[in-house]
Design a protein around this motif. Sequence first.
Motif, mmCIF file in Angstrom:
data_model
loop_
_atom_site.group_PDB
_atom_site.id
_atom_site.type_symbol
_atom_site.label_atom_id
_atom_site.label_comp_id
_atom_site.label_asym_id
_atom_site.label_seq_id
_atom_site.Cartn_x
_atom_site.Cartn_y
_atom_site.Cartn_z
ATOM 1 N N THR A 425 0.852 -1.202 0.000
ATOM 2 C CA THR A 425 0.000 0.000 0.000
ATOM 3 C C THR A 425 0.888 1.253 0.000
ATOM 4 O O THR A 425 0.662 2.180 -0.767
ATOM 5 N N ARG A 426 1.915 1.220 0.854
ATOM 6 C CA ARG A 426 2.819 2.383 0.933
ATOM 7 C C ARG A 426 3.501 2.621 -0.416
ATOM 8 O O ARG A 426 3.684 3.757 -0.847
ATOM 9 N N GLU A 427 3.840 1.514 -1.086
ATOM 10 C CA GLU A 427 4.535 1.645 -2.383
ATOM 11 C C GLU A 427 3.559 1.849 -3.542
ATOM 12 O O GLU A 427 3.971 1.887 -4.698
ATOM 13 N N GLN A 428 2.276 1.960 -3.208
ATOM 14 C CA GLN A 428 1.217 2.175 -4.217
ATOM 15 C C GLN A 428 1.191 1.077 -5.276
ATOM 16 O O GLN A 428 0.994 1.342 -6.464
#
Length: 577
Positions: A425-428
């Motif tokens: 999620t953080r790295e999209q």
Amino acid sequence: MKILSGIAVSKGTAAGAAYIIERQLRPAISAEALPENERAGGWKRFTAALQKVRGDIKALLETPDPEQQAIFESYLLMLSDTDFISQVEQEYKKQNRRIEYVLNEKVEDFASKLRVAGDAYLSERADDITDVFGRVLNELLGVKRFDYSRLPEGAVVVAKNLNPSEAGELAARKCAGIVLEEGGVNSHLAILARNYGIPSLFGVPRAVSEIANGDEVVIDTQEAKVIVSPDVQTAAAYLTAIEQEERRRQCVAQHRQRPALLKDGTPVTLLANIGTVEEARIALDEGADGIGLFRTEFLFMQAANQDKKKGKPISSISEDSQFEAYREVLQIMKGKPVTIRTLDAGGDKIIAAADIPAVKEKNPLLGLRAIRLTLADTTLFKTQLRALYRASVYGELKIMLPLITHVAQVKETLRIIKEVHSDLTREQIPFRANTPVGIMIETAGAAVIADVFTQYCDFFSIGTNDLTQYTLGIDRENTAVADLFSEFHAGVLRLISYTVQCAQTAGIPVSVCGEMAGQEEGMKALVGLGVRRLSMSPRFLCEAKDILSHYTLDDLERVSAKAFARLPQIPLGGPIR
Ligand code: PEP
Ligand code: MG
């Protein structure tokens, strides 16, 4: 009896009388200067020959085989390539030589440039160019093509080389097999031989001189050999193999596209066990409803075997290369469910890499294997889970954990999965958070607390190979005790039955992916015990459909009740932990 070796380009076994196709040799093409008054005639003959060959190829476009159509369309494009034709014209004007000479030089020049590029694909396209312009040259020289009406039906064709445009004629004459001295796996002729299902061996040195017209020959592509004049025993063994292959082909044709149903209409989902991306294609072709088990350790084994530097850690198989493999399988299966099992290394699956400690263990089968190993190496585990979740958006992925025995192992895996989700999620990076996570029931301990496991996972798959091994304490690979190894031991059946009942009560899917699911008696007993999802070798799917269609659910329940009769059932829901 004589044995010749080659490269198997189209699988299967074939037997028949050899028919040698020897080309009519082209006469030598004179390089002498052409008198001025013959010039115009030469160019006219060339354009007429082009026209004639275009017409011949257009007629071949009638073939129902789309792959062959595409090849002929590319031939037509080559014949209309104005750039190439104007180069021939310029050379013809400049050189003052016969058109046959100029054309031959130009084609050879073009083809040899493609061949020296050192790329198999380009070099095989060179064969296409020599095939199509060879036809033009033959027209100009008055060389007749081999007349395929002379080829006896069912013969094994032996030649130095053949052109892709001849494949349709070979198929029409029901050619049993092809043996060539030249040619490669990616040539158009090889592609077409595969499409037509003609067993073929290419690259057989001196085939034309070693085999005589009319010799009995057998093609064995599994061993990549041609047997010339086999002895009686050998010939009989191959005839049996050919009959079996034929029966299988008919079975596939009959059952491939229809669903698996019992005689009374009860549906059964038939899934495939695979270890490579290539096998997913076979599974789809054979009509699998999905993949029930993708053994990912084969990817790791291949990578480790390719790695010359032994001792490089197993985690060296990159996230990207795993992602590519998982994505490809999901895409091949076009929305059908694909169950991918996390690394099941150790025990009997030794991977040639440094950090698999199994070799140093006293009892590797009872040691740091499967989920135990991946939980001990979270870098390795996370890399695989990241690759799996990245691939999850490309189809219907299910993630499966091998050799689960403790609830804590599932909980820890789910915790690691949460970490992977936050990282992605953080790295999209897109992924499907709700990808089902299931466990394999492979030990008696796990089966007996199956009711508990239903609270922590989305599905079960029963691995009857290990379940039998661990329940009976019999090494599944040891021939000395092989006669004692049986999934029909009441102890094993009872564990399967209990696991199935727990899954049904909890409303989660349960499948069987051990070898028992792909054996006639095994699948009958399993369906009788309530299993409706069976995962097996892709090559057995059609036969399984056929077998199941002969029985009603009542019949199969009687089969399993008989096998089961020896012991009473465990009452459901007991606090057995
Ligand atoms: C099994 O144990 O039944 C199973 C399917 O897993 P594997 O054969 O890969 O150990
Ligand atoms: Mg197993």
